[in-house]
Scaffold this active site. Structure first.
Site, short mmCIF file in Angstrom:
data_model
loop_
_atom_site.label_atom_id
_atom_site.label_comp_id
_atom_site.label_asym_id
_atom_site.label_seq_id
_atom_site.Cartn_x
_atom_site.Cartn_y
_atom_site.Cartn_z
N CYS A 83 0.84 -1.19 0.00
CA CYS A 83 0.00 0.00 0.00
C CYS A 83 0.88 1.24 0.00
O CYS A 83 1.91 1.28 0.66
CB CYS A 83 -0.90 0.03 1.23
SG CYS A 83 -2.08 -1.33 1.27
N HIS A 218 29.61 -7.29 -16.71
CA HIS A 218 28.15 -7.17 -16.72
C HIS A 218 27.58 -7.63 -15.39
O HIS A 218 28.18 -8.43 -14.68
CB HIS A 218 27.56 -8.00 -17.86
CG HIS A 218 26.15 -7.67 -18.18
ND1 HIS A 218 25.08 -8.28 -17.56
CD2 HIS A 218 25.61 -6.77 -19.06
CE1 HIS A 218 23.95 -7.79 -18.03
NE2 HIS A 218 24.23 -6.87 -18.93
N SER A 244 24.87 -3.51 -20.12
CA SER A 244 25.65 -3.44 -21.37
C SER A 244 25.77 -2.02 -21.91
O SER A 244 26.74 -1.70 -22.59
CB SER A 244 25.03 -4.35 -22.43
OG SER A 244 23.65 -4.10 -22.57
N ILE A 328 20.70 -3.59 -28.22
CA ILE A 328 22.16 -3.50 -28.06
C ILE A 328 22.80 -4.88 -27.92
O ILE A 328 23.97 -5.08 -28.25
CB ILE A 328 22.52 -2.61 -26.85
CG1 ILE A 328 24.02 -2.25 -26.88
CG2 ILE A 328 22.13 -3.29 -25.55
CD1 ILE A 328 24.42 -1.20 -25.87
N ASN A 329 22.03 -5.86 -27.48
CA ASN A 329 22.56 -7.21 -27.30
C ASN A 329 22.65 -7.95 -28.62
O ASN A 329 22.09 -9.03 -28.82
CB ASN A 329 21.68 -8.00 -26.32
CG ASN A 329 21.77 -7.47 -24.91
OD1 ASN A 329 22.38 -6.43 -24.66
ND2 ASN A 329 21.15 -8.15 -23.97
N HIS A 448 12.77 -7.65 -16.14
CA HIS A 448 13.51 -7.14 -17.28
C HIS A 448 12.56 -7.06 -18.47
O HIS A 448 11.62 -7.85 -18.57
CB HIS A 448 14.68 -8.07 -17.61
CG HIS A 448 15.72 -7.44 -18.48
ND1 HIS A 448 15.58 -7.37 -19.84
CD2 HIS A 448 16.90 -6.84 -18.18
CE1 HIS A 448 16.65 -6.76 -20.35
NE2 HIS A 448 17.46 -6.43 -19.37
N PHE A 449 12.80 -6.11 -19.36
CA PHE A 449 11.91 -5.93 -20.51
C PHE A 449 11.92 -7.15 -21.43
O PHE A 449 11.08 -7.29 -22.31
CB PHE A 449 12.32 -4.68 -21.30
CG PHE A 449 11.16 -3.83 -21.72
CD1 PHE A 449 10.12 -4.34 -22.46
CD2 PHE A 449 11.12 -2.49 -21.39
CE1 PHE A 449 9.04 -3.56 -22.86
CE2 PHE A 449 10.05 -1.68 -21.77
CZ PHE A 449 9.01 -2.23 -22.51
N GLU A 450 12.89 -8.06 -21.24
CA GLU A 450 13.00 -9.23 -22.11
C GLU A 450 12.17 -10.42 -21.66
O GLU A 450 12.18 -11.46 -22.32
CB GLU A 450 14.47 -9.67 -22.20
CG GLU A 450 15.39 -8.70 -22.90
CD GLU A 450 16.81 -9.24 -22.95
OE1 GLU A 450 17.01 -10.43 -23.27
OE2 GLU A 450 17.73 -8.47 -22.65
N CYS A 603 22.73 -17.47 -16.90
CA CYS A 603 23.21 -17.58 -18.28
C CYS A 603 24.49 -18.42 -18.34
O CYS A 603 25.50 -18.06 -17.73
CB CYS A 603 23.49 -16.20 -18.84
SG CYS A 603 24.17 -16.23 -20.52
#
Length: 685
Positions: A83, A218, A244, A328-329, A448-450, A603
């Site tokens: 809240c 990174h 990155s 960019i990747n 993440h946006f991915e 990864c």
């Protein structure tokens, strides 16, 4: 603070069972679809109220009729997370009949009114009856709709998430904020490297400073690497851990600071970008080295080098006023080939939204072709669809040149590639999201946006009520830091929970930053919990066995905070009863990593950047002819092809366009002219 892997929570006792209706419900306690009479009675006045004003008046009246909450009860264990206002809920049990008594309060009168109605509705019920409340419609919405409270639309759903009994369980387990409590084997592995060996750190610092070597890494590095590098950065300024976007800029600063070589800990496109930007900045004499003589790949980067992606770009080149927004990747080769076919600008997960909207603002008839990350493209398309339905003022808060109408007009001209994804972010979908929604509705959600659309939607919903963020790794870190600072600025204790929807390597940077904030504050009453997901299909527990062996698959799990690891019901796995709620370990049996169904968000390519590799490369730098010859294999890839100029120079063009946009928040005249002129020629064919 806590950090642990996401898992199904198990009941911790009679009071905490209120959070877990699925585990506690049995055939003897069937869930009724009908509202309990006490709840119906509490809600009746609101159902009869003809207007929002009258419903708010009823809430204020309820708040003022509720007994004041003692200051001693305004603790983090009673706090309702989620809240904007400060809300506390208390619960006790009448020992004579076992029924529950609820109370609470808030520093917001409307929120206090909701608490008062909930307390009236739930007090006097048995624990089993309260658990059934989760099966009812979201009854606080009957009190007052989100539209009734334009300045605080996030409060109703947030209170609902905890008001259905879960707030009563908040006192089950707490932890001192001065220390770190890892929960689960993966969390323990992460925590082990937060305080690295001092001698190892100083030895690395000596090598770097003596040989004038900078290090850019990174966020997704192994925790052991990050732990040592973070500590070494306290003694040698030319070490940077970032996303990155910042890596190449950090390398330029290191070159200006006197570094003669830069070691890049990341995948190959990152070292290529560093090399190209250093060359553009005039530092051609500074050497750049990767951490392996082998290829350090990336599934997303490789997708953009396929023939299918070239066909996608060829289609873009035949469409007037086209702009290719490339993530960019990707490799310099991809960026160079792309720019030779269609005007191209690089983007990151933190600026992709603004880049796309700016393209349509400066070239109204543009067609934007995004790639190669399919999830990011789909999420961006979904975001644009949402914007098209929002009030103009909300759209303009994101980009002043747009309205809902202009967004609707551009929707047919936004395209994204549909065959590329990161193998790490691929796991954030399906059952992982179901667990997040069910068990962590009171947590801050970061994504993440991915990530796939399910996790994106969850995080965007949370963002809408001030409880989430979607963006880059830096955006996620900044969001967590801001929320922790906000909590430390308040005079009372708090407990914050964050679900981390990105690669698990982010944990080290987040934990170190949060720890430094807590230590600097001197506070002991603020607790922070970092939760990172694993795929539920890739788990092992101390009691799980295979059908071909009776040996234990894993024995290094830790029980949830406050639990003793005992079973309280379960399901069959491999012919053995698997206790519900035991810690989930990432990866297949006897190992950490990914199963066929996924695993921890880690990864495998990034894991090629080990401390041993860094020491090997640093040891060869400045060596004799034999060492210099060996170092050639560690340099970023050199492309022999030329597109009128070198691949490196051509690939750098889109990066420079992005840098211009970052500085002035507008596309350069050169890029706009390229979009309109080059494609005007296409239109005239």
């Amino acid at each position: 603070m806590h950090m642990h892997n996401l898992r199904r929570r198990r009941p911790l006792g009679s009071r905490t069972a209120l959070m877990h209706p699925r585990a506690a419900a049995t055939e003897e306690t069937p869930l009724s679809p009908q509202l309990h009479p006490s709840i119906s009675e509490a809600l009746a006045p609101f159902a009869k109220a003809p207007s929002a004003r009258e419903r708010m008046g009823l809430l204020i009246k309820a708040a003022r009729s509720m007994a004041p909450l003692p200051e001693s009860a305004c603790t983090q264990s009673n706090r309702v997370i989620g809240c904007t206002a400060q809300v506390w809920v208390t619960v006790s049990q009448d020992q004579s009949n076992g029924r529950l008594i609820f109370g609470g309060g808030s520093d917001s009168e409307l929120s206090a009114g909701v608490v008062a109605v909930l307390a009236k509705a739930l007090s006097g019920l048995t624990p089993d009856e309260v658990m059934q409340v989760r099966q009812y419609p979201r009854f606080p919405s009957l009190l007052i709709s989100a539209g009734d409270m334009p300045e605080q639309p996030q409060q109703e759903p947030s209170i609902n998430g905890n008001g259905n009994g879960s707030a009563a369980a908040a006192a089950a387990a707490t932890a001192a904020s001065g220390g770190l409590t890892p929960q689960g084997a993966f969390a323990e592995a992460q925590a082990a490297y937060l305080e690295p060996n001092a001698a190892e750190v100083l030895a690395l610092v000596h090598t770097l400073s003596t040989k004038k070597i900078g290090v850019v890494a990174h966020f997704y590095m192994d925790p052991q690497v990050q732990g040592v590098l973070s500590s070494a950065a306290e003694h040698w300024p030319h070490i940077a851990i970032s996303d990155s976007l910042v890596m190449a800029d950090a390398a330029v600063k290191m070159a200006k600071g006197g570094c003669r070589a830069v070691c890049v800990l990341g995948v190959d496109f990152m070292s290529e970008n560093v090399r190209a930007i250093l060359d553009e900045a005039g530092h051609t004499d500074v050497q750049v080295y990767r951490m392996s003589p082998l290829s350090i790949g990336c599934s997303l980067s490789e997708a953009a080098e396929s023939e299918d992606y070239v066909r996608y770009l060829t289609e873009a080149s035949r469409t007037p006023n086209s702009l290719h927004v490339v993530y960019i990747n990707t490799s310099l080769y991809t960026k160079a080939i792309a720019d030779s076919l269609v005007p191209t600008i690089t983007c990151t997960s933190s600026n992709v939204v603004q880049t796309t909207l700016q393209a349509f603002a400066q070239v109204p008839e543009a067609t934007v072709w995004y790639g190669p990350d399919t999830y990011m493209g789909a999420n961006l398309a979904q975001l644009l669809q949402w914007l098209a339905q929002m009030p103009d003022e909300e759209v303009q808060a994101l980009h002043p040149a747009h309205t809902a109408a202009s967004i609707r007009a551009l929707l047919p001209r936004f395209k994204y590639y549909d065959n590329g994804s990161c193998i790490v972010h691929h796991i954030f979908g399906g059952e992982v999201c179901e667990i997040v929604r069910e068990a962590y509705s009171d947590a801050y959600l970061t994504a993440h946006f991915e990530v796939p659309g399910e996790m994106f939607t969850l995080a965007m919903e949370a963002k809408g009520r001030g409880m989430g963020v979607v963006g880059s790794t830096s955006n996620i870190l900044d969001f967590i830091v801001l929320k922790v600072k906000d909590a430390l600025a308040r005079p009372f204790g708090d407990r914050l929970k964050f679900v981390l929807g990105t690669e698990s390597g982010m944990i080290t940077s987040i934990v170190r930053k949060v720890q430094s904030l807590l230590r600097a504050s001197g506070r002991r009453d603020v607790d922070v919990e970092i939760v990172f997901p694993v795929n539920p299909s890739a788990i092992t527990t101390a009691q799980q066995q295979t059908s071909s062996s009776s040996r234990s698959e894993s024995s290094n799990g830790a029980s949830p905070s406050g639990g003793d690891g005992s079973a309280s019901g379960g399901r069959a796995v491999g012919g053995v009863e698997l206790p519900m709620g035991l810690s989930v370990l990432p990866g297949p049996a006897m190992g950490e990593g990914c199963s066929l169904e996924g695993g921890c968000a880690s990864c495998p390519y990034m894991r090629m950047n080990t401390l041993a590799a860094l020491h090997t490369v640093c040891g060869m730098i400045g060596g004799g002819p034999e060492a210099q010859a060996a170092l050639e294999a560690y340099k970023p890839k050199l492309y022999e092809q030329r597109l009128g100029r070198s691949i490196a120079q051509a690939g750098c063009t889109s990066i420079l366009h992005m840098q211009d946009f970052q500085k002035g928040k507008r596309f350069s005249d050169k890029l706009v002219a390229d979009i309109t002129t080059r494609n005007a020629a296409v239109a005239g064919r």
